[in-house]
Motif scaffolding. Structure first.
Motif, short mmCIF file in Angstrom:
data_model
loop_
_atom_site.label_atom_id
_atom_site.label_comp_id
_atom_site.label_asym_id
_atom_site.label_seq_id
_atom_site.Cartn_x
_atom_site.Cartn_y
_atom_site.Cartn_z
N HIS A 91 0.81 -1.22 0.00
CA HIS A 91 0.00 0.00 0.00
C HIS A 91 0.84 1.27 0.00
O HIS A 91 0.36 2.32 -0.42
CB HIS A 91 -0.98 -0.01 1.17
N LYS A 92 2.07 1.17 0.43
CA LYS A 92 2.99 2.32 0.37
C LYS A 92 3.66 2.42 -0.99
O LYS A 92 4.45 3.33 -1.22
CB LYS A 92 4.05 2.21 1.47
N GLY A 93 3.37 1.48 -1.88
CA GLY A 93 3.93 1.50 -3.22
C GLY A 93 5.36 1.00 -3.30
O GLY A 93 6.03 1.18 -4.32
N ARG A 94 5.82 0.34 -2.26
CA ARG A 94 7.20 -0.17 -2.25
C ARG A 94 7.34 -1.47 -3.02
O ARG A 94 8.44 -1.81 -3.47
CB ARG A 94 7.67 -0.38 -0.81
N ILE A 95 6.24 -2.21 -3.12
CA ILE A 95 6.25 -3.46 -3.89
C ILE A 95 5.00 -3.51 -4.76
O ILE A 95 3.98 -2.90 -4.43
CB ILE A 95 6.33 -4.72 -2.98
N SER A 96 5.08 -4.25 -5.83
CA SER A 96 3.94 -4.41 -6.74
C SER A 96 3.02 -5.52 -6.24
O SER A 96 3.39 -6.28 -5.34
CB SER A 96 4.45 -4.77 -8.14
#
Length: 125
Positions: A91-96
């Motif tokens: 959700h923080k966009g660190r992983i897909s």
């Protein structure tokens, strides 16, 4: 699982099912996680990785009996804290979503179901 420690344990050791199982138990991760790390480091081939994960999945299916709650089983296997960490990073966009699915050992289409299961755990407390 600490990379340096794991790499030190690999020196001069053959890669086989028992060793993979022992390392998984030592680090508290799945056999697939160990095998994925070995693939990333070039210690096993893509073909070996796919064959072994396919074999392990078919063994789990054969041993599963009548079935059960898929997400409950995954949650029990991985642990709530681990799953929370995966979703936090997602959700923080660190992983897909594909990476989240890989970490959760599910297909990308099952990621929302895992998140729903996790949400239900929080509301049950």
């Amino acid at each position: 699982m600490p990379s340096g420690d794991f790499q030190a344990r690999l020196v001069g050791k053959p890669i086989h099912d028992v060793a993979i199982g022992d390392w998984a138990e030592l680090y508290g991760v799945s056999r697939e996680t160990i095998l994925r790390r070995l693939l990333d480091w070039g210690r096993v081939s893509q073909q070996e990785y796919e064959e072994k994960t396919r074999q392990w999945r078919s063994q789990r299916i054969e041993n599963s009996g009548a079935g059960g709650d898929y997400y409950l089983t995954r949650g029990a296997y991985l642990g709530e804290k681990y799953i929370e960490t995966v979703f936090s990073n997602y959700h923080k966009g660190r992983i897909s979503i594909e990476q989240a699915a890989d970490y959760l050992d599910v297909k990308p289409r099952s990621v929302p179901g895992m998140e729903e299961w996790l949400f239900k755990q929080g509301t049950a407390a």
